[in-house]
Write a protein that holds these residues in place. Sequence first.
Motif, PDB file in Angstrom:
ATOM      1  N   LEU A 297     -12.855   2.751  18.319  1.00 32.61           N
ATOM      2  CA  LEU A 297     -13.807   2.877  17.226  1.00 32.61           C
ATOM      3  C   LEU A 297     -15.065   2.096  17.587  1.00 32.61           C
ATOM      4  N   ILE A 298     -16.234   2.692  17.346  1.00 36.95           N
ATOM      5  CA  ILE A 298     -17.513   2.055  17.669  1.00 36.95           C
ATOM      6  C   ILE A 298     -18.376   2.047  16.412  1.00 36.95           C
ATOM      7  N   ARG A 299     -19.044   0.915  16.175  1.00 38.26           N
ATOM      8  CA  ARG A 299     -19.903   0.814  14.977  1.00 38.26           C
ATOM      9  C   ARG A 299     -21.024  -0.199  15.235  1.00 38.26           C
ATOM     10  N   LYS A 300     -21.993  -0.214  14.300  1.00 38.90           N
ATOM     11  CA  LYS A 300     -23.077  -1.209  14.274  1.00 38.90           C
ATOM     12  C   LYS A 300     -23.832  -1.276  15.603  1.00 38.90           C
ATOM     13  N   ILE A 301     -24.295  -0.129  16.074  1.00 44.32           N
ATOM     14  CA  ILE A 301     -25.089  -0.073  17.302  1.00 44.32           C
ATOM     15  C   ILE A 301     -26.500  -0.525  16.962  1.00 44.32           C
ATOM     16  N   THR A 302     -26.971  -1.583  17.634  1.00 44.33           N
ATOM     17  CA  THR A 302     -28.201  -2.251  17.213  1.00 44.33           C
ATOM     18  C   THR A 302     -29.060  -2.615  18.414  1.00 44.33           C
ATOM     19  N   LEU A 303     -30.369  -2.403  18.264  1.00 45.97           N
ATOM     20  CA  LEU A 303     -31.334  -2.943  19.214  1.00 45.97           C
ATOM     21  C   LEU A 303     -31.768  -4.319  18.731  1.00 45.97           C
ATOM     22  N   GLU A 304     -31.935  -5.259  19.669  1.00 47.20           N
ATOM     23  CA  GLU A 304     -32.295  -6.613  19.279  1.00 47.20           C
ATOM     24  C   GLU A 304     -33.344  -7.192  20.222  1.00 47.20           C
ATOM     25  N   LYS A 305     -34.155  -8.064  19.658  1.00 44.93           N
ATOM     26  CA  LYS A 305     -35.092  -8.852  20.455  1.00 44.93           C
ATOM     27  C   LYS A 305     -34.683 -10.307  20.317  1.00 44.93           C
ATOM     28  N   THR A 306     -34.419 -10.963  21.444  1.00 46.75           N
ATOM     29  CA  THR A 306     -33.952 -12.348  21.406  1.00 46.75           C
ATOM     30  C   THR A 306     -35.101 -13.315  21.681  1.00 46.75           C
ATOM     31  N   ALA A 307     -34.917 -14.555  21.240  1.00 43.95           N
ATOM     32  CA  ALA A 307     -35.964 -15.564  21.396  1.00 43.95           C
ATOM     33  C   ALA A 307     -36.166 -15.950  22.853  1.00 43.95           C
ATOM     34  N   SER A 308     -35.139 -15.808  23.650  1.00 43.19           N
ATOM     35  CA  SER A 308     -35.237 -16.079  25.078  1.00 43.19           C
ATOM     36  C   SER A 308     -34.337 -15.109  25.824  1.00 43.19           C
ATOM     37  N   SER A 309     -34.603 -14.973  27.095  1.00 46.59           N
ATOM     38  CA  SER A 309     -33.781 -14.065  27.897  1.00 46.59           C
ATOM     39  C   SER A 309     -33.393 -14.756  29.184  1.00 46.59           C
ATOM     40  N   ASN A 310     -32.371 -14.228  29.820  1.00 47.36           N
ATOM     41  CA  ASN A 310     -31.890 -14.783  31.076  1.00 47.36           C
ATOM     42  C   ASN A 310     -32.666 -14.213  32.252  1.00 47.36           C
ATOM     43  N   VAL A 311     -32.746 -14.977  33.310  1.00 49.13           N
ATOM     44  CA  VAL A 311     -33.313 -14.465  34.556  1.00 49.13           C
ATOM     45  C   VAL A 311     -32.315 -13.506  35.175  1.00 49.13           C
ATOM     46  N   SER A 312     -32.763 -12.309  35.477  1.00 48.50           N
ATOM     47  CA  SER A 312     -31.880 -11.356  36.148  1.00 48.50           C
ATOM     48  C   SER A 312     -32.529 -10.707  37.367  1.00 48.50           C
ATOM     49  N   LYS A 313     -33.800 -11.053  37.641  1.00 52.63           N
ATOM     50  CA  LYS A 313     -34.473 -10.462  38.813  1.00 52.63           C
ATOM     51  C   LYS A 313     -35.478 -11.454  39.366  1.00 52.63           C
ATOM     52  N   GLY A 314     -35.497 -11.575  40.670  1.00 56.81           N
ATOM     53  CA  GLY A 314     -36.470 -12.439  41.323  1.00 56.81           C
ATOM     54  C   GLY A 314     -35.911 -13.805  41.660  1.00 56.81           C
ATOM     55  N   TRP A 315     -36.747 -14.608  42.299  1.00 60.51           N
ATOM     56  CA  TRP A 315     -36.341 -15.910  42.824  1.00 60.51           C
ATOM     57  C   TRP A 315     -36.597 -17.055  41.856  1.00 60.51           C
ATOM     58  N   MET A 316     -37.469 -16.861  40.874  1.00 56.45           N
ATOM     59  CA  MET A 316     -37.855 -17.984  40.033  1.00 56.45           C
ATOM     60  C   MET A 316     -36.828 -18.209  38.937  1.00 56.45           C
ATOM     61  N   PRO A 317     -36.255 -19.418  38.848  1.00 55.61           N
ATOM     62  CA  PRO A 317     -35.251 -19.675  37.814  1.00 55.61           C
ATOM     63  C   PRO A 317     -35.878 -19.807  36.441  1.00 55.61           C
ATOM     64  N   LYS A 318     -35.036 -19.846  35.450  1.00 58.12           N
ATOM     65  CA  LYS A 318     -35.479 -19.989  34.075  1.00 58.12           C
ATOM     66  C   LYS A 318     -36.124 -21.365  33.881  1.00 58.12           C
ATOM     67  N   SER A 319     -37.156 -21.398  33.065  1.00 60.23           N
ATOM     68  CA  SER A 319     -37.808 -22.663  32.765  1.00 60.23           C
ATOM     69  C   SER A 319     -36.812 -23.634  32.151  1.00 60.23           C
ATOM     70  N   GLU A 320     -36.981 -24.904  32.478  1.00 62.97           N
ATOM     71  CA  GLU A 320     -36.154 -25.980  31.937  1.00 62.97           C
ATOM     72  C   GLU A 320     -34.659 -25.789  32.257  1.00 62.97           C
ATOM     73  N   SER A 321     -34.402 -25.345  33.468  1.00 63.06           N
ATOM     74  CA  SER A 321     -33.029 -25.302  33.953  1.00 63.06           C
ATOM     75  C   SER A 321     -32.998 -25.860  35.367  1.00 63.06           C
ATOM     76  N   ILE A 322     -31.900 -26.486  35.711  1.00 59.97           N
ATOM     77  CA  ILE A 322     -31.704 -27.053  37.036  1.00 59.97           C
ATOM     78  C   ILE A 322     -30.710 -26.171  37.778  1.00 59.97           C
ATOM     79  N   ILE A 323     -31.091 -25.717  38.947  1.00 59.50           N
ATOM     80  CA  ILE A 323     -30.239 -24.845  39.754  1.00 59.50           C
ATOM     81  C   ILE A 323     -29.489 -25.717  40.757  1.00 59.50           C
TER      82      ILE A 323
END
Length: 807
Positions: A202-228
């Motif tokens: 059963l599938i329900r409540k399919i929703t598009l959302e905009k979040t306050a922040s997003s994760n890095v998923s492409k490229g070399w530059m890490p997320k601001s204020e994170s230590i790699i």
Amino acid sequence: MKSELLTQIQQSGYIHRPLQINTKDSFETSNEQVEILKQKQLFPINSEEEVTKNVSWQHRHQGASELLVSGEIQLSSPTRLPQWPPDAPEDGDYSNFGQVSVYREVQLEDWQDYNQVSFEIYPNCPGAVNPHIIVGLKNDGVIKVPDIYDREGYHVANLENNSWNSCSLEITDLPRDAISELSFTYLMNGRDRGTGLEQSYLIRKITLEKTASSNVSKGWMPKSESIIYSHTGYQKNLVKTALMQTKNVPVTNFELVSAKDQEVVFIGKIQEKTTSIGSFLILDFSQFATDGEYYLRVGKVKTETFTIGNVSQVWQDSIWKSLNFIFCERCGCPVPDKHGSCHGDILATHNGESLVFNGGWHDAGDVSQQMIQTAEVTQSLFEMAAVVEHLDQQLYLRLMEEAEWGFDFILKTRFGDGYRATSVGITIWSDGLIGNMDDMIARVHNNAYENYLCSGIEAKIALLLPNENRLKSQAIAVAVADYRFAEEEFATVGFVHEPVFWEHTYSTSKSLFLATMSWSSSLLFKLTGEEYYAEKARNYMDEMLECQENKGLQLHNGELLKGFFYRDEGHQVVQHFNHQAREHLYSDALVTLAKTQSEHPDYQKWQQSIREYGDYLIYLMDFTAPYPMIASGVYLKDEALELESFHKQHLLVGDEAQEDYLKQLEQGEEVGVNLYVKRFPVWFSFRGNNAILLSMGKVAATLGAYLSDEDLLTIAENQLQWVVGKNPFNQSLMYGEGYRYAQQYSVLTGEMVGEMPVGVQTFGNEDAPYWPQLNNATYKEVWVGTAGKWLAILAEFYELEKGRTTK
């Protein structure tokens, strides 16, 4: 070892049950805390009439779908059908019983103002190992989704049975300027002995959302204020660094803090470094070498806890977790909560005789089976066992038990005349009854290359087995016999290799063939003392070295680049790996020969080859600094013109691939005339670089240990660190080790502690890392071979540590 893990290991009966899954430190759990700025419900059901007419959602493939009055979408089907689907091959190879899908067409909607799709889903799948749903998105905008290889735009969510699952899929870097379709699909993968006859979702409540922040998923530059950093930790005698991006860092120093008493134990100056991939802040605490648990702090930003210590203090937990993953992938053996005694109806037939082709370990998340993959993992388990016996008797015994399970499969698949059962494309739970439609047929070959490789593995196992082990004499016998079979077949057909591209050895080049021949010959010389094998090892090495670049290619900086290998002595195509990887066989062949024939007049020539090979690896590290990931290698501009070689290396590609080859080179670094370094391989349908990195890491570990070269040993540990979080995404790629590990494509067995995927990919023709939440084959498919390579690197470090402590 962490006390919590030790308790779990003991409760597992020393891993005769899978380790408990910890979702607390997972990527999905961390993402639940993200603030939602706005939402848009997709396709709400506004009236009972809409439900009755069901004009919105359409059904595809097998099974059935229905739009319920409650507004929920229901998909249902049997768990298996009595025939293969119409588009499947006659023998069912790499097929399932079909799929059940429902989809909704969209009028080219622009979703770029949203970066997440969420929904709720309730699986009712009695006895199912891993209920799952495949979310599919199509985009008809500037960049088409799916891509031409049908990899992009799909996400497989692994689900908890008989409960509502809240699923969120971040799509920040997915092209979505003109969405044309959304679909939900599940595969009909059959059933094992514990699975019911029917399944539904059963599938329900399919929703598009905009979040306050997003994760890095492409490229070399890490997320601001994170230590790699390396989530697991650092060996105290090697380089220890972490990194950040340059923005929003208000302090100039960093602190290393003891997790035990919260005391600052080291203060270092943050250094800025600009490399070919960008500018970063470097936190270097290499000079600190006190055992313990620590975390890094920069202002208000801090890491989770990690370990500094010797190899066993840092990496032993990961060995147990890798062992857990390998155990969970057992084929033909009941694994609690994972599957029953599976695939007892997969047959291999030769010369009027048949064997059941189950045993060893499933190759990947699709439960296919590759004899060579099991053989290589078996070798790594024996190697690991040999170097931990003096440290941890329980780990030693458990490694030996699992290794002997693998060795049994190596013996089982031999027909005794050079022919052996090699592979089969299984993506189902078959019913175990011999004689009906789902009895897939395993491939059987008398193949010189695979017999050489198996002979070397068997000889290595024989050398590692204690004298009192009853399998030792058999290991010696089959190593000698398989070498003879290989020599006989090679004398007839030479370097011709069986043209079945589903085989894991399909892309084998002449130079890799020679490396394998020399390596196996050296091991048989060591095992038997017979000069015949010593001469063969030298002769094959002479030919292999003709395939190495020893004169040097002119670089733009005036230097000469040496040490790497071509696919053959023609020096037209460099040896690359883009999915499968056996680069370590070059270093294994060189070092084993040098160790076993150190008095030979050619010893200095071999030494020079080893040194230049090591220098080449060191050269490659500059192109990905300050990250620990080693670049994939050097490429010649016209390699794609060698069509036979090109199509051996790249599977399931069309004419577009040659043009894309040049586009991918241009994304790399031109280091000489028509000479490029690629950080990631040139690749097309098959992507993911963990096996490549770990195989190259094994090269660095082997050469570094032999040469006592700290730079090479650091490169080896670097590859482990990349996997456990020291990457732009701050994610561990080993499930259950470190932090922020995400669901992987393990569609038939579900998540397993210690699982590792094929690896980080790139987007299109780019040469930068791409690691979206989207969970799909091949890049996120779990792969037992990566666990074997992980153990192979650590075995080298443990051997070094053992040598230090016994001097």
